[in-house]
Structures are given as C-alpha cells and as structure tokens.
Motif scaffolding. Structure first.
Motif, PDB file in Angstrom:
ATOM      1  N   PHE A  27     102.459   7.591   7.415  1.00  0.00           N
ATOM      2  CA  PHE A  27     100.928   7.338   7.980  1.00  0.00           C
ATOM      3  C   PHE A  27     100.843   5.086   8.554  1.00  0.00           C
ATOM      4  CE2 PHE A  27      96.266   6.043   6.306  1.00  0.00           C
ATOM      5  CZ  PHE A  27      95.578   6.661   7.243  1.00  0.00           C
ATOM      6  N   LEU A  28     101.195   5.257   7.411  1.00  0.00           N
ATOM      7  CA  LEU A  28     100.917   3.677   8.635  1.00  0.00           C
ATOM      8  C   LEU A  28     101.967   3.444   9.869  1.00  0.00           C
ATOM      9  CD1 LEU A  28     102.495   1.743   5.396  1.00  0.00           C
ATOM     10  CD2 LEU A  28      99.962   1.457   6.351  1.00  0.00           C
ATOM     11  N   GLU A  29     103.037   3.861   9.839  1.00  0.00           N
ATOM     12  CA  GLU A  29     103.193   4.014  11.701  1.00  0.00           C
ATOM     13  C   GLU A  29     102.646   4.607  12.324  1.00  0.00           C
ATOM     14  OE1 GLU A  29     106.508   6.258  11.036  1.00  0.00           O
ATOM     15  OE2 GLU A  29     108.671   4.474  11.076  1.00  0.00           O
TER      16      GLU A  29
ATOM     17  N   VAL B 258     100.407  -0.015  11.884  1.00  0.00           N
ATOM     18  CA  VAL B 258     100.854  -1.170  10.842  1.00  0.00           C
ATOM     19  C   VAL B 258     102.503  -1.662  10.819  1.00  0.00           C
ATOM     20  CG1 VAL B 258     100.194  -1.646   8.275  1.00  0.00           C
ATOM     21  CG2 VAL B 258      98.435  -0.774   9.663  1.00  0.00           C
ATOM     22  N   ILE B 259     103.051  -0.685  10.307  1.00  0.00           N
ATOM     23  CA  ILE B 259     104.742  -1.638  10.561  1.00  0.00           C
ATOM     24  C   ILE B 259     105.415  -0.303  11.840  1.00  0.00           C
ATOM     25  CG2 ILE B 259     104.495  -1.206   7.716  1.00  0.00           C
ATOM     26  CD1 ILE B 259     105.388   1.649   7.918  1.00  0.00           C
TER      27      ILE B 259
ATOM     28  N   LEU C  41      99.089   4.207  12.257  1.00  0.00           N
ATOM     29  CA  LEU C  41      98.503   3.222  12.818  1.00  0.00           C
ATOM     30  C   LEU C  41      99.265   1.516  13.274  1.00  0.00           C
ATOM     31  CD1 LEU C  41      96.651   3.878   9.371  1.00  0.00           C
ATOM     32  CD2 LEU C  41      95.977   3.941  11.721  1.00  0.00           C
TER      33      LEU C  41
ATOM     34  N   GLY D  88     106.314  10.966  -1.229  1.00  0.00           N
ATOM     35  CA  GLY D  88     104.632  10.906  -1.550  1.00  0.00           C
ATOM     36  C   GLY D  88     104.912   9.361  -0.549  1.00  0.00           C
ATOM     37  N   HIS D  89     106.332   9.277  -0.744  1.00  0.00           N
ATOM     38  CA  HIS D  89     106.053   7.652  -0.016  1.00  0.00           C
ATOM     39  C   HIS D  89     106.767   7.663   1.639  1.00  0.00           C
ATOM     40  CE1 HIS D  89     110.200   8.866  -1.188  1.00  0.00           C
ATOM     41  NE2 HIS D  89     110.881   8.060  -0.111  1.00  0.00           N
TER      42      HIS D  89
ATOM     43  N   LYS E 104     105.158  10.035   3.353  1.00  0.00           N
ATOM     44  CA  LYS E 104     103.724  10.353   3.959  1.00  0.00           C
ATOM     45  C   LYS E 104     103.222   9.158   4.047  1.00  0.00           C
ATOM     46  CE  LYS E 104     103.278  15.369   2.675  1.00  0.00           C
ATOM     47  NZ  LYS E 104     104.071  15.276   2.245  1.00  0.00           N
ATOM     48  N   ILE E 105     103.844   8.127   3.239  1.00  0.00           N
ATOM     49  CA  ILE E 105     102.597   6.645   3.547  1.00  0.00           C
ATOM     50  C   ILE E 105     102.922   5.978   5.026  1.00  0.00           C
ATOM     51  CG2 ILE E 105     101.757   4.740   2.701  1.00  0.00           C
ATOM     52  CD1 ILE E 105     102.173   6.280   0.108  1.00  0.00           C
ATOM     53  N   VAL E 106     104.298   5.768   4.643  1.00  0.00           N
ATOM     54  CA  VAL E 106     104.800   4.858   5.781  1.00  0.00           C
ATOM     55  C   VAL E 106     104.982   5.979   7.063  1.00  0.00           C
ATOM     56  CG1 VAL E 106     107.705   5.417   6.396  1.00  0.00           C
ATOM     57  CG2 VAL E 106     107.273   4.558   4.554  1.00  0.00           C
TER      58      VAL E 106
ATOM     59  N   GLY F 285      90.654  12.794   3.644  1.00  0.00           N
ATOM     60  CA  GLY F 285      91.382  13.430   4.468  1.00  0.00           C
ATOM     61  C   GLY F 285      92.765  13.771   3.404  1.00  0.00           C
ATOM     62  N   GLU F 286      94.153  13.696   4.299  1.00  0.00           N
ATOM     63  CA  GLU F 286      94.972  14.549   3.392  1.00  0.00           C
ATOM     64  C   GLU F 286      95.228  14.530   1.913  1.00  0.00           C
ATOM     65  OE1 GLU F 286      98.943  13.988   5.883  1.00  0.00           O
ATOM     66  OE2 GLU F 286      99.592  15.742   4.358  1.00  0.00           O
ATOM     67  N   ILE F 287      95.482  15.521   0.928  1.00  0.00           N
ATOM     68  CA  ILE F 287      95.442  14.671  -0.285  1.00  0.00           C
ATOM     69  C   ILE F 287      96.169  16.147  -0.108  1.00  0.00           C
ATOM     70  CG2 ILE F 287      94.927  15.228  -2.383  1.00  0.00           C
ATOM     71  CD1 ILE F 287      92.520  13.637  -1.198  1.00  0.00           C
TER      72      ILE F 287
END
Lengths: 322, 259
Positions: free
Chosen positions: B252-254, B258-259, B256, B245-246, B248-250, B236-238
């Motif tokens: 992504f989790l939103e 998940v959070i 989905l 970076g964090h 982008k992860i937050v 996917g996206e790199i």
C-alpha cells in the motif's frame, strides 16, 4: 454586512511565522476587505512575509519582557478596539498562546468566542463557521448574533496557505496597557525538546499508537516505524492520559489535527475523540485486533491483527529496504 | 493553601453524544459523570494542599438539575466540599457566560490557587479557564504539565509547540493542567462513604449577583445555523492478518510512493 476589515493574530514558530497564521492570513485575504496582522516581538523581521500573505499593516505589541503573550496581546487588542474601532472579525490560531489571547480578549470586550473553527465563509451577510462534532461525523455551522468583533479560534490545516503579491506590511507599534496582576506570569526558562524528523502536524506520514500497544515501552515500535517512514509519531488520548507519551504527541479533539498523506493507526480503536483529529488524512491504515473497531470504518487499508506481530515484521521489512 | 478545582459533570463520553433538535445544545438529561480530564486537576490540588501542610480543596461546578454525581466522585477522592451552581436560566450558556458564573462562585471560596483542565471532553472550547482568570483579574498559566508551589509562587512547566517553558507566577493564580500530569487516585471505599456526607452548597445565579441576561442562551450571542452529516469516508480493504499483514501495508505504501 460585507467584510470590511479582519485582524489576524500572527504567531511564530522559531524565527518564522507559524504555518497556522499563514493559513489564517490567506483565508482573511479571500474574504475581502482589509487584512491587518497583530504580533509581538521582532515585527520587522516578518513584515515582508505578513504582507505577502495579504496584510497591509502589522500591529506590534513589542517586547513582552518575559511575560506570556495572552494578557499583553489581549489588553493591546482591547485598547485598540476601544480607541479606534473594531474589525469585523479577529482570527486567532488554535494553539497554546492563541487560546489564551482569545479567552482574555473575550472577557475584556465582553464578546463570545467560537473555537475549534474548521471552516469560515460569508453567507447572506454574516460570517458562518464550521465545526466538526461527534468525531467529525457531523458538521455544525454557527454564527454570532450580537455586535462584533467576532472572535474565531481556528484549528490548524483548516485552510491552505497561499502567497499573494502584497508588499511588506507597515509595522505600527501598539502600547501595552497596564496589566495589573494579570501580567504576573513570567517565563524563566525555555526548553526545546529535540525531536528528530518532521513536526506532527506537518509530517507527510504519521504513525500513531494507542491502548492496543499494551504497555508504555511498546511505544518505541511507533517511534521506530515513524522514523523509517520519515514521519512523526502520534498517540491516542488514552495513552497520553495514562502517562506513556507526552501530551504534545496527542492526535485528536483535545490534541493536534493532522492531515498527512498516510496515517497509520496501530492499536487504536477509533474513539470519536481521536477520529476528529485524523480523519482528514489522505490515506488511513489501521491495525487492530478487534474487527469491530470503529477505526476500520474509515480505513483505506485495515489489518485485523495483533500490533505486536504486525509492527515488528513491518519494521523489519522497511529496514531491509533502506 | 486553599485550592479551588473547576470540574465539569458531563454525559458519559462512551455513549454517542446528541444535540437537542431545537437549540442544538448537548443533551445532558441522563446521569452525568465527572469529566475524566478533571480527575488530574483534583489529584494535583490534593497533592499541592498536602505539600503545603494544610488547606482545603473546594470543587466548583455548574450543572443542570442540581446534578452532583460527578462531584461525589471528586469528593470521594478527597476534596473537602463543593459549590454547585445550578439554574434553569443557565441552559445554553457559552464559555464566556460559564466563566462569569464560575468566577463569581470562586470569589466566595477565596482560594489561593484555581486549577482547571485545559478543556472539557464534551464541549472542548478550551477557553473557559483563562476567561475565569481574566474575570477574576488574575494571572494564569495554561497547558501546564508540572506544577509546584512554594513561598506564594507557582512554578509550572507549560507545554509549547517545541518543548516546554518554565513559568513562575505569584498567587493568587489559575493554572490549567493537561491530562497525564499526575496519576489520579481511585476513590477508596472509605472515601466514597465519607463523600456522601460532605457539604455541597447549591447556588442559583441570583445568589452570585448575576443577571439572567448575562448568562444562558441570552448571553451566548451566537446561534447554530445547521447541523449536517459530514461527508462519509468509505472503508477500504479489510484483511485478517495471517502473518502477511505487513506485506499488504508495504504494498500500500509503495503504491502511494511513500516508500
């Protein structure tokens, strides 16, 4: 050969049937023919559920008197096969006791075993298994060529567990034959290690750490993040081998197979050994310093960066939300 | 106390594995090395023999073409000698055939205790150790993460889904040990030099009283139907972390939920 009869080894998790055994019962039901369960301990307590998932009979080896399940269950299976015939297949959970049972049974009845099964279908009259090899890059299909019963040791999450509408299974006791020296191992004490949160192979979120963490005490970041996401903490083989984390956390070929909604791999390069255990995850996030790390080839979101910088900020950001 | 350690010599796992095109068995032509998983068993055996105040550690291995390079590594760690079973008839052996061969060789060594890894790194069927125990008619404790021997009894901590069980078993017995159970020593220079002169007894299946029909491809009674590439997962996206970076992860989790 149509499938006439399948036996399923029904293991427990606490008082209940282990999820993996429910998956195996469901699969056996879908292959047609009669499904019968084999268990030990208090069979009456689980007979209704075993029936619901498709077994008509639940053979019960009974009280193991502190012994490990492998020798008595294998001996009872072999005795039943010799006295009243073999089923076409025996489905065994790929867990600690399951592998002991399959190994001892295979010697007793001199039949080979296929382990690490992740798929099973009837094709042109024979049962064909699927196995993920080389880190899941290739799928190998195999079948037995000799006489049955075919012994299959199946990995967790290979099939979905679905209830059917069967009534309670009829519990039928099996006697344990004389085990001789093989029954010599006795459990003297059981230790339950309290772990907060969901189990590794059932958690919707799994956060795993690898060698990139640098040192053992940094694994606490993995645990903190897993806790914040209400998930479970996993590990690569490298850091389990190094003694940083117990074996029970290992994800991969020699550890657990996980298929969570989100898998976060932190400081894990993505050895084939690891990938085979997690590439079935719905979404994969990878954090690694090395842009060339194989883990990025399967990640939905890859962050090329230092886990020691990214993880603390991520943990802080999530703490701020809760 | 005499201890046998079952060790496997495998292709270097750092190189991509390959299957032969005709029989679909793992290619083992190049140099073989000691399976990393086995170093823990060798170390454990050396420590147990030491603690017992004497006795020998004997290696038992089955490998093609008289391969001994992995055995030399374990001998350099301190094992006294090795039994190697090497025979063209063994090509294509499955776990059960392998167990029959190993058990026959173990009988010659007359050990008090047999140690093996829980599974090999290349084939990883994970049934061979307990099959060996059953062929020998011995008790076994698999997935052991701690072991001690006293007064003819093995005390072992066995991994479970929820923790571990304390298990006791009288000798002779077999235990399979998980990785990380002890810290394997590095062979010393002196050990490496000494290993060159240690005895390696090479046997063929006839020496063990086994028949070619029981082992190898003939004894396996299973066949590979096909080998195909698995459905590939797309990358996917790199993104390179520039301090965000964090975030982008937050995000992504939103997305989905998940959070």
């Amino acid at each position: 050969m149509a499938v006439n009869k399948i036996w399923v080894i029904v293991d427990r998790q606490g008082e209940k049937i282990a999820p993996l055994s429910l998956e195996l019962l469901t699969k056996a039901r879908s292959l047609g023919g009669t499904v019968e369960g084999v268990t030990w301990g208090d069979a009456d307590a689980i007979a209704a559920d075993v029936g619901k998932y498709g077994a008509t009979t639940l053979f019960n080896v009974g009280d193991l008197a502190g012994g490990l399940p492998g020798p008595p269950v294998a001996a009872a299976l072999a005795a039943a096969i010799s006295s009243s015939g073999a089923p076409d297949a025996i489905l065994v959970p790929h867990n600690y006791d399951g592998r002991d049972i399959a190994a001892r049974l295979s010697v007793k009845i001199d039949r080979p075993v296929l382990t690490n099964v992740v798929g099973l279908e009837e094709t042109e009259g024979s049962l064909v298994t699927e196995h993920a090899i080389f880190g899941g890059a290739e799928v190998l299909k195999a079948r037995f060529t000799g006489e049955g019963p075919a012994i299959f040791v199946v990995r967790t999450k290979s099939f979905a567990a679905e209830e059917g509408d069967g009534g309670p299974a009829a519990v039928t006791p099996w006697e344990i034959p004389d085990l001789g020296a093989t029954g010599g191992a006795k459990i003297t004490d059981r230790h339950v290690e309290e772990s907060e949160g969901p189990k590794l192979d059932e958690a919707p979120v799994v956060v795993s750490g690898g060698r990139g963490l640098g040192q053992a005490d940094k694994y606490s970041m993995i645990e903190d993040l897993a806790k914040l996401l209400k998930g479970a903490a996993g590990a690569s083989r490298a850091i389990v081998d190094a003694g940083w984390v117990p074996y029970s956390h290992q994800v991969g070929q020699t550890g657990k197979t996980v298929k969570p909604t989100v898998y976060i791999a932190a400081g894990i390069s993505g050895a084939t050994q690891h990938m085979v255990g997690m590439k079935g995850s719905k979404n994969i996030v990878a954090i690694n310093k090395d842009q060339e790390a194989p883990i990025f080839s399967i990640a939905d979101l890859g962050i090329v960066g230092d886990v020691h910088k990214v993880l603390p900020k991520l943990i802080e950001a999530l703490q701020g939300r809760s | 106390m005499n201890v046998v350690v079952c060790v496997k010599q495998i292709p270097d796992p750092a190189n991509p594995g390959k299957l032969t095109s005709d029989t679909h068995t793992i290619v083992r032509d190049g140099k073989l090395i000691l399976d990393d998983s086995d170093a823990y068993g060798v170390e454990m055996a050396l420590q147990l023999a030491d603690a017992a105040g004497g006795g020998e550690v004997t290696l038992v291995s089955m490998a093609p073409h008289g391969e001994t390079s992995g055995l030399r590594t374990a001998l350099a760690m301190g094992a006294a000698k090795a039994i190697l079973i090497s025979d063209d008839e063994l090509a294509g052996s499955d776990a059960l055939s392998t167990a029959k061969v190993l058990a026959a060789a173990i009988r010659r060594a007359e050990p008090d205790l047999v140690i093996a890894a829980t599974e090999s790194t290349d084939g990883y069927t994970g049934t061979t150790p307990v099959q060996v125990a059953e062929v020998l008619g011995w008790p076994s404790v698999s997935f052991v993460k701690k072991v001690a021997v006293a007064d003819g009894v093995v005390k072992a901590d066995r991994q479970t889904e929820t923790g571990y069980d304390s298990v006791e078993v009288p000798l002779p017995a077999l235990v399979s040990v998980t990785a990380g159970v002890v810290e394997p020593r590095y062979p010393s220079f002196k050990g490496i030099m000494a290993a060159k002169g240690k005895p390696v007894e090479e046997l063929r299946i006839g020496d063990l009283g086994l028949d070619a029909s029981q082992v190898g491809a003939a004894g396996a009674r299973q066949q590979v139907v096909s080998v195909e590439p698995a459905e590939a997962r797309k990358a996917g996206e790199i993104a390179v972390d520039d301090g965000d970076g964090h975030e982008k992860i937050v995000a992504f989790l939103e997305q989905l939920k998940v959070i």
